[in-house]
Motif scaffolding. Structure first.
Motif, PDB file in Angstrom:
ATOM      1  N   SER A  81      37.401  23.279  34.576  1.00  0.00           N
ATOM      2  CA  SER A  81      36.614  24.407  35.084  1.00  0.00           C
ATOM      3  C   SER A  81      37.420  25.345  35.989  1.00  0.00           C
ATOM      4  N   ASP A  82      38.646  24.966  36.356  1.00  0.00           N
ATOM      5  CA  ASP A  82      39.485  25.863  37.150  1.00  0.00           C
ATOM      6  C   ASP A  82      40.095  26.977  36.302  1.00  0.00           C
ATOM      7  N   ALA A  83      39.911  26.904  35.011  1.00  0.00           N
ATOM      8  CA  ALA A  83      40.532  27.883  34.117  1.00  0.00           C
ATOM      9  C   ALA A  83      40.066  29.290  34.476  1.00  0.00           C
ATOM     10  N   ARG A  84      40.899  30.302  34.233  1.00  0.00           N
ATOM     11  CA  ARG A  84      40.583  31.690  34.576  1.00  0.00           C
ATOM     12  C   ARG A  84      40.520  32.540  33.323  1.00  0.00           C
ATOM     13  N   GLU A  85      39.531  33.398  33.323  1.00  0.00           N
ATOM     14  CA  GLU A  85      39.377  34.345  32.241  1.00  0.00           C
ATOM     15  C   GLU A  85      40.133  35.606  32.631  1.00  0.00           C
ATOM     16  N   VAL A  86      41.002  36.065  31.786  1.00  0.00           N
ATOM     17  CA  VAL A  86      41.821  37.228  32.109  1.00  0.00           C
ATOM     18  C   VAL A  86      41.484  38.350  31.140  1.00  0.00           C
ATOM     19  N   LYS A  87      41.105  39.499  31.713  1.00  0.00           N
ATOM     20  CA  LYS A  87      40.708  40.628  30.866  1.00  0.00           C
ATOM     21  C   LYS A  87      41.924  41.369  30.349  1.00  0.00           C
ATOM     22  N   SER A  88      42.866  41.595  31.245  1.00  0.00           N
ATOM     23  CA  SER A  88      44.029  42.363  30.821  1.00  0.00           C
ATOM     24  C   SER A  88      45.218  41.881  31.617  1.00  0.00           C
ATOM     25  N   ARG A  89      46.364  42.060  31.066  1.00  0.00           N
ATOM     26  CA  ARG A  89      47.572  41.807  31.842  1.00  0.00           C
ATOM     27  C   ARG A  89      48.675  42.669  31.269  1.00  0.00           C
ATOM     28  N   PRO A  90      49.751  42.842  32.024  1.00  0.00           N
ATOM     29  CA  PRO A  90      50.794  43.763  31.576  1.00  0.00           C
ATOM     30  C   PRO A  90      51.203  43.471  30.142  1.00  0.00           C
ATOM     31  N   GLY A  91      51.315  44.501  29.352  1.00  0.00           N
ATOM     32  CA  GLY A  91      51.727  44.321  27.968  1.00  0.00           C
ATOM     33  C   GLY A  91      50.571  44.134  27.012  1.00  0.00           C
ATOM     34  N   TYR A  92      49.371  44.039  27.565  1.00  0.00           N
ATOM     35  CA  TYR A  92      48.205  43.876  26.695  1.00  0.00           C
ATOM     36  C   TYR A  92      47.459  45.194  26.624  1.00  0.00           C
ATOM     37  N   ALA A  93      46.920  45.489  25.481  1.00  0.00           N
ATOM     38  CA  ALA A  93      46.161  46.726  25.350  1.00  0.00           C
ATOM     39  C   ALA A  93      44.810  46.552  26.044  1.00  0.00           C
ATOM     40  N   ALA A  94      44.211  47.698  26.409  1.00  0.00           N
ATOM     41  CA  ALA A  94      42.965  47.657  27.180  1.00  0.00           C
ATOM     42  C   ALA A  94      41.835  46.999  26.404  1.00  0.00           C
ATOM     43  N   ASN A  95      41.875  47.117  25.071  1.00  0.00           N
ATOM     44  CA  ASN A  95      40.754  46.564  24.306  1.00  0.00           C
ATOM     45  C   ASN A  95      41.022  45.147  23.799  1.00  0.00           C
ATOM     46  N   ASP A  96      42.112  44.537  24.260  1.00  0.00           N
ATOM     47  CA  ASP A  96      42.330  43.134  23.901  1.00  0.00           C
ATOM     48  C   ASP A  96      41.186  42.294  24.428  1.00  0.00           C
ATOM     49  N   MET A  97      40.841  41.255  23.679  1.00  0.00           N
ATOM     50  CA  MET A  97      39.755  40.383  24.120  1.00  0.00           C
ATOM     51  C   MET A  97      40.221  39.549  25.316  1.00  0.00           C
ATOM     52  N   ASN A  98      39.247  39.143  26.100  1.00  0.00           N
ATOM     53  CA  ASN A  98      39.562  38.277  27.240  1.00  0.00           C
ATOM     54  C   ASN A  98      40.162  36.966  26.726  1.00  0.00           C
ATOM     55  N   GLN A  99      41.036  36.417  27.523  1.00  0.00           N
ATOM     56  CA  GLN A  99      41.644  35.139  27.164  1.00  0.00           C
ATOM     57  C   GLN A  99      41.496  34.160  28.314  1.00  0.00           C
ATOM     58  N   LEU A 100      41.592  32.886  27.970  1.00  0.00           N
ATOM     59  CA  LEU A 100      41.491  31.850  28.999  1.00  0.00           C
ATOM     60  C   LEU A 100      42.857  31.229  29.262  1.00  0.00           C
ATOM     61  N   TYR A 101      43.107  31.019  30.562  1.00  0.00           N
ATOM     62  CA  TYR A 101      44.364  30.386  30.960  1.00  0.00           C
ATOM     63  C   TYR A 101      44.067  29.268  31.940  1.00  0.00           C
ATOM     64  N   CYS A 102      44.879  28.223  31.907  1.00  0.00           N
ATOM     65  CA  CYS A 102      44.729  27.197  32.924  1.00  0.00           C
ATOM     66  C   CYS A 102      45.186  27.791  34.252  1.00  0.00           C
ATOM     67  N   LEU A 103      44.772  27.219  35.360  1.00  0.00           N
ATOM     68  CA  LEU A 103      45.045  27.776  36.678  1.00  0.00           C
ATOM     69  C   LEU A 103      46.551  27.951  36.898  1.00  0.00           C
ATOM     70  N   ARG A 104      47.303  26.976  36.429  1.00  0.00           N
ATOM     71  CA  ARG A 104      48.752  26.978  36.597  1.00  0.00           C
ATOM     72  C   ARG A 104      49.374  28.203  35.929  1.00  0.00           C
ATOM     73  N   CYS A 105      49.028  28.416  34.663  1.00  0.00           N
ATOM     74  CA  CYS A 105      49.585  29.560  33.940  1.00  0.00           C
ATOM     75  C   CYS A 105      49.081  30.866  34.551  1.00  0.00           C
ATOM     76  N   HIS A 106      47.796  30.865  34.975  1.00  0.00           N
ATOM     77  CA  HIS A 106      47.205  32.063  35.563  1.00  0.00           C
ATOM     78  C   HIS A 106      47.964  32.484  36.815  1.00  0.00           C
ATOM     79  N   ASP A 107      48.275  31.492  37.658  1.00  0.00           N
ATOM     80  CA  ASP A 107      48.997  31.783  38.899  1.00  0.00           C
ATOM     81  C   ASP A 107      50.376  32.367  38.607  1.00  0.00           C
TER      82      ASP A 107
END
Lengths: 268, 376
Positions: B202-228
């Motif tokens: 449940s610590d996983a983070r939903e990421v809407k956008s990040r550098p290199g991703y287009a604005a309309n890319d779908m949200n993705q899930l990352y584990c807390l470690r990768c998110h940090d």
């Protein structure tokens, strides 16, 4: 009579001429701030044309001998500051409350017994100084405590014995000076004046302070509380001797609330 | 309390709707059945038939035309359509009134399949889940606090009652912390980290956008470690990642709407803020709290400030409170009710008042020495 300039040498006349010169100059350069301090003026009639200077924002007439303030003062519609300290005024015209921009009124050291009917209708009054007059609670009009814009109220050296519980309606009040009256009791409603940061009650006959005072911000280094020369009840006097901060901490305690309630059971 | 009921839907065989063609025998057909006439009787009145009289034949039974009527209203059947129940024939209207069930939802008569459930009858189309409006006739239902619910909705209600969510994927109750993703809740273990592939908690983070991703890319899930490791700024107020505009102030990052005045909690939205002891304030409250409103004009002091007697003044507003003559910040003045009074005015005060003021001043000074105010 035709050789008017000669009379300049006459002492009283010279002061009169100075007052007139101030007015003439003000009219010429449209000076919004009029200083007529200690000009020996005994009536507004000695200031011809004053009421046509509608651009005036400050009028200072301290240390004169004025007895009456005429209703025509209301024609100075831009007046923000009116200082009449140390005159011989016995009453204020109702018209004074129609000065829509008046923010600071200083009528300290006069002979006022009453503030006149409807005084509380002043829409913008922020600072009122009525120190050193002959006022008592009977001299305050019914709407006096409705002046929500009031941030400083100076009523020291008067004949007050009571302060109305309506004091609590002055939501903007930051400064309350009621020193040197004959006040026996501060109303609990003072707790509603949440912005109060100066309280001067020296030289009265106060024994107890309402517990509500503790909720105000009076114990910090940015506040002033003055209680000297009051017959304070012993527990209060002891804490006061230690300092305002100790006093206010003590007033917060349930012990004090019980003491206070017991002392005032007969009153309520 | 909820009661689990087994599926109870009745197929009604209450009536059969018939439209039988009845034959009227006319003169020209008469001779063919002439011999049979003597043995034929009306099914209703039991009388025989006159010669040349019309005969109604329905399903092998014979009737006088005046006897072939509704058993309730005694009027002929409109369009010849009748309904038969318990050996009697009724017109459509009377049959409905007497025997047909009304739907609990739309109030209309039910013809055909009747669903009996929840103490009422329903058209199959009208018997729906109270929450999602799914037709329940073939799915079965669960009665929950007087409502008919489908199994899915019932599970949701049950989970909500326990303060729990239902997984959007497996429809099971989520006992631990749910994972929110694209607006729904899930068991975290249905997903893997988009970067390292580890099964998520449940610590996983939903990421809407990040550098290199287009604005309309779908949200993705990352584990807390990768998110940090992705370096997304965290808001100093809500502790959530900032995916839109970032405000950097007081050594922290903030959501634009979370960077607010410490007093009134209104966002600055790009307006000037004032810092004091690690907190930010709007202009009004900074000055209100920290006292830099001028005693005369009651406005925020711009430029040089004179502070004295627990008050502040604009430099040009610092004046004797009796004669309004300007005082220089360096000039000597007397204190009267914590207001400044120039020497000239003070000397005009009555002797008695001056004595008293002097005494009060001494008392206050003494007090200040004997009991310093604690400075928090």
């Amino acid at each position: 009579m035709d050789s008017a300039p000669v009379s300049c040498n006459f002492v009283g006349g010279s002061k009169m001429t100075k007052a007139k010169r101030v007015l003439e100059e003000a009219r010429e350069i449209r000076n919004p701030e009029l200083d007529l301090v200690e000009k020996g003026i005994s009536a507004f009639e000695e200031l011809p044309g004053l009421f046509s200077l509608e651009f005036v924002t400050r009028l200072t007439l301290s240390h004169n001998k004025i007895k009456v303030v005429p209703s025509s003062i209301a024609t100075l519609v831009n007046l923000e500051i009116l200082t009449l300290f140390n005159n011989q005024i016995e009453e204020l015209p109702t018209a004074i409350s129609s000065l829509a921009k008046l923010r600071i009124l200083n009528v300290g050291m006069n002979r006022l017994r009453s503030l006149g009917r409807g005084f509380g209708a002043s829409p913008s009054l922020e600072v009122l100084d009525v120190s050193h007059n002959k006022l008592s609670e009977e001299g305050l009009p019914g709407n006096f405590w409705m002046m929500e814009t009031l941030r400083a109220l100076y009523m020291g050296d008067n004949y007050f014995e009571n302060i109305s519980p309506e004091l609590g309606r002055l939501k903007s009040l930051q400064i309350l000076v009621i020193r040197n009256n004959n006040i026996t009791y501060i109303p609990r409603e003072i707790g509603n004046c949440t912005r109060l940061r100066e309280l001067h009650v020296q030289g009265n006959v106060i024994q107890w302070l309402p517990p509500e005072i503790a909720s105000l911000d009076l114990g910090t280094s940015r506040s002033i509380i003055r209680l000297e020369d009051n017959p304070l009840a012993p527990p209060i006097a002891d804490q006061w001797a230690l300092g305002p901060h100790h006093l206010l901490e003590y007033i917060k305690t349930d012990t004090y609330k019980t003491l206070y309630n017991n002392a005032h059971r007969s009153r309520r | 309390m909820e009661r689990q009921l087994s599926l109870h839907i009745e197929e009604s065989s209450l009536f059969s709707r018939r439209k039988k063609s009845y034959t009227t025998r006319h003169e020209d057909q008469w001779e063919n059945i002439n011999l049979a006439l003597g043995t034929m009787l009306c099914s209703r009145c039991g009388e025989g038939f006159e010669e040349q009289e019309k005969i109604v034949n329905s399903n092998g039974e014979l009737w006088h035309p005046q006897c072939f009527v509704c058993a309730q209203c005694f009027r002929p059947f409109p369009d010849g359509t009748f309904y038969e129940f318990d050996g009697r024939k009724y017109c459509e209207h009377d049959f409905h009134v007497l025997f047909a069930p009304c739907c609990g939802r739309c109030g209309e008569f039910i013809i055909g399949r009747v669903i009996k459930a929840m103490n009422a009858s329903w058209h199959p189309k009208c018997f729906q889940c109270n929450m999602c409006s799914k037709e329940l006739a073939d799915l079965g239902f669960i009665k929950n606090q007087g409502r008919a619910l489908c199994h899915d909705c019932n599970a949701k209600v049950k989970a909500a009652g326990l303060g729990k969510y239902v997984c959007h994927k497996c429809h099971g109750v989520i006992d631990d912390k749910p994972l929110r993703f694209r607006g729904e809740v899930y068991h975290p273990y249905h997903f893997n980290c988009s970067a390292c592939g580890i099964e998520l908690n449940s610590d996983a983070r939903e990421v809407k956008s990040r550098p290199g991703y287009a604005a309309n890319d779908m949200n993705q899930l990352y584990c807390l470690r990768c998110h940090d490791k992705m370096g997304i700024p965290i808001c100093g107020a809500c502790r959530r990642p900032i995916e839109e505009r970032v405000v950097t102030a007081l050594g922290k990052h903030w959501h634009v709407e979370h960077f607010v005045c410490a007093k009134c909690e209104k966002p600055f939205l790009g307006h000037r803020h004032y810092e004091k002891k690690g907190l930010a304030y709007c202009e009004t409250h900074y000055h209100q709290l920290f006292g830099n409103l001028c005693f005369i004009c009651n406005q925020v002091i711009i430029g040089d400030v004179v502070t004295a007697l627990n008050k502040a003044w604009c430099e040009h507003h610092f004046a004797c409170s009796v004669c309004d003559q300007r005082l220089s910040p360096k000039s000597k003045f007397y204190e009267f009710d914590s207001k400044p009074v120039c020497k000239k005015c003070y000397e005009k005060f009555p002797v008695e008042l001056r004595k008293r003021l002097k005494k009060m001043h001494e008392q206050a000074a003494q007090k200040a020495i004997s009991s310093p105010t604690p400075n928090p």
